[in-house]
Structures are given as C-alpha cells and as structure tokens.
Scaffold this active site. Structure first.
Site, PDB file in Angstrom:
ATOM      1  N   GLU A  56       0.804  -1.221   0.000  1.00  0.00           N
ATOM      2  CA  GLU A  56       0.000   0.000   0.000  1.00  0.00           C
ATOM      3  C   GLU A  56       0.840   1.275   0.000  1.00  0.00           C
ATOM      4  OE1 GLU A  56      -3.792  -1.974   2.400  1.00  0.00           O
ATOM      5  OE2 GLU A  56      -2.201  -0.959   3.515  1.00  0.00           O
ATOM      6  N   ASP A  97     -12.029  -6.905  -2.435  1.00  0.00           N
ATOM      7  CA  ASP A  97     -12.899  -8.075  -2.350  1.00  0.00           C
ATOM      8  C   ASP A  97     -14.282  -7.627  -1.898  1.00  0.00           C
ATOM      9  OD1 ASP A  97     -13.178  -8.594   0.780  1.00  0.00           O
ATOM     10  OD2 ASP A  97     -11.091  -8.083   0.383  1.00  0.00           O
ATOM     11  N   MET A 137      -9.308  -2.997   8.659  1.00  0.00           N
ATOM     12  CA  MET A 137      -8.778  -3.310   9.977  1.00  0.00           C
ATOM     13  C   MET A 137      -7.958  -2.192  10.629  1.00  0.00           C
ATOM     14  SD  MET A 137      -7.668  -7.248   9.071  1.00  0.00           S
ATOM     15  CE  MET A 137      -7.273  -7.740  10.749  1.00  0.00           C
ATOM     16  N   GLU A 138      -7.970  -0.986  10.060  1.00  0.00           N
ATOM     17  CA  GLU A 138      -7.155   0.092  10.633  1.00  0.00           C
ATOM     18  C   GLU A 138      -7.825   1.463  10.685  1.00  0.00           C
ATOM     19  OE1 GLU A 138      -4.860  -3.159   9.186  1.00  0.00           O
ATOM     20  OE2 GLU A 138      -5.832  -1.694   7.869  1.00  0.00           O
ATOM     21  N   GLY A 158     -12.773  -4.442   2.027  1.00  0.00           N
ATOM     22  CA  GLY A 158     -13.850  -5.249   1.478  1.00  0.00           C
ATOM     23  C   GLY A 158     -15.114  -4.424   1.336  1.00  0.00           C
TER      24      GLY A 158
END
Length: 232
Positions: free
Chosen positions: A13, A200, A176-177, A79
């Site tokens: 990233e 996804d 997740m962050e 996602g």
C-alpha cells in the site's frame, strides 16, 4: 497542511509512494520505518503501520508527536459492504467507526466507545473533497464513493458477518485500521481522511478475491494520493 502523514497497513500500500519520494530521511520507531521527504513537492511522512487497530493507532500518535503532521491520509484496501461498490472502486471516508466495539450492556450503542461523546469520527471535509476530485481525474475507469468506513480486528470473509455489519452500521467498506487512525487523529485534533480501494466483496469469495486484486486495488489508491498532494 504543510506536512502530511500517509499511513498504509501493508508494504504493497505504500511501497510505490516511498519509491517516488525525494530527499528521503528514514526514522525508525516502534518497529516502524517512517520515510520523511517530499512527494509531489509536498512535505510528507510515509509509513507502513502494520496490520490491525493497535498498530494503526500507535503509528498515528507517533506522526502527531514526533513529526507534527498537519493531516493524515490512510491509504489501503478494503472489502465492499455494498453491492454497487465493486472490486477496484474507491471509497473516500465520510466518517469511521469500530464495528467490533460492543458495550451495549452498559447502555451504549453497538460501535460506540464508552465515555466518548462521538459515535463515529468524521473525516475532514476539504480532504474528502480533494480526494474525490483527484480520484476522478486519475482513475476515470473506476467509481468513487463517499461513505462510512467500518473497522475491526477481523478479516471479513463470511456473508453472514458482512450482512450483520452492513445492516448495523450502514458502512461502505470494512477493513482493519481506519477507525483507529481516525480516532487517534480526532483525539489530537488532526484532519484526516481514509481512502480505500476495494479488493474483495467481504463475503464467501473474499479469501479468493483478495490476493488476486490486492495489488491492483492498492495502485488505484497510490495514484489518488499522489494526485491529492498537488492540491493540498
């Protein structure tokens, strides 16, 4: 906004951003490597935080304390939680919250952090606008959406979990962050925005789609960040 902190959880990233930086100085702290220099003429600090909310929050606090950044951009993949947001598309955060925070037994809404006055953390309006406009210029082949980012220490790869999170929080994407970075930035009074390229669909196909589309999605965010800096 004279110095911008740019956080990605994974090397994929941020690696291209670091390659494009000039006059680079490396600073190591808390097992993270902060790359300080110029990116598209703007003073920037680019860093891989590591995966998860604790890593992300620690990283943001270091950017505030040690580098005195005046804005934080979180770039990465996520996602999708909405059918119309497809793999490769970009979500620019309106706000962010923790989908795995649950203190309902004490009278709080699911997602609300106890003893905090806000339910979600609002992204900076100028950063949001600049990001959306930049994305349309450099990624014309994809869609850009503005909406809520929901975060938890969980890779969502089950349709039932996705449906539960989506119904409860009306988010556009899950990762997740972002909410941890948003919370840390909010506590420090630093403007922020979260940029997420969809890798996804956060359902039963996620474990197959994610490794296939991760790098391609991340590059959409890279182009967006570099274009953003020209306007900040």
């Amino acid at each position: 906004m004279n110095r911008i902190g740019i956080i990605g959880a994974m090397e994929v990233e941020v690696e291209t951003l670091k390659e494009h930086m000039k006059d680079v100085k490396l600073v190591k702290k808390a097992s993270m490597e902060f790359c300080c220099g110029k990116l598209n003429g703007k003073e920037a600090v680019v860093v891989r935080s590591g995966i998860g909310k604790v890593n992300a929050a620690v990283c943001t606090q270091i950017l505030a304390d040690d580098f005195q950044v005046e804005a934080v951009i979180n770039t990465g993949v996520a996602g999708s939680l909405k059918a119309e947001i497809n793999i490769g598309d970009i979500v620019v955060s309106t706000d962010a919250l923790h989908h795995d925070m649950d203190a309902r037994e004490f009278g709080y809404r699911r997602g609300q952090i106890p003893q905090m006055d806000v339910f979600s953390f609002e992204a900076d309006a100028r950063l949001r606008r600049t990001a959306a406009e930049a994305c349309r210029r450099v990624n014309p082949e994809i869609q850009v959406f503005e909406g809520r980012v929901v975060s938890g220490d969980q890779f969502v790869a089950a349709k039932s979990v996705k449906e539960d999170i989506s119904a409860e929080f009306a988010g556009c994407c899950t990762e997740m962050e972002g909410a941890a970075i948003a919370q840390a930035a909010w506590l420090n009074g630093i403007p922020f925005v979260i940029l997420r390229a969809i890798s996804d669909k956060a359902d039963d196909s996620a474990s197959m789609d994610y490794p296939t589309f991760e790098r391609e999605a991340a590059q959409h965010c890279v182009r967006l960040v570099e274009e953003m800096l020209k306007s900040l």
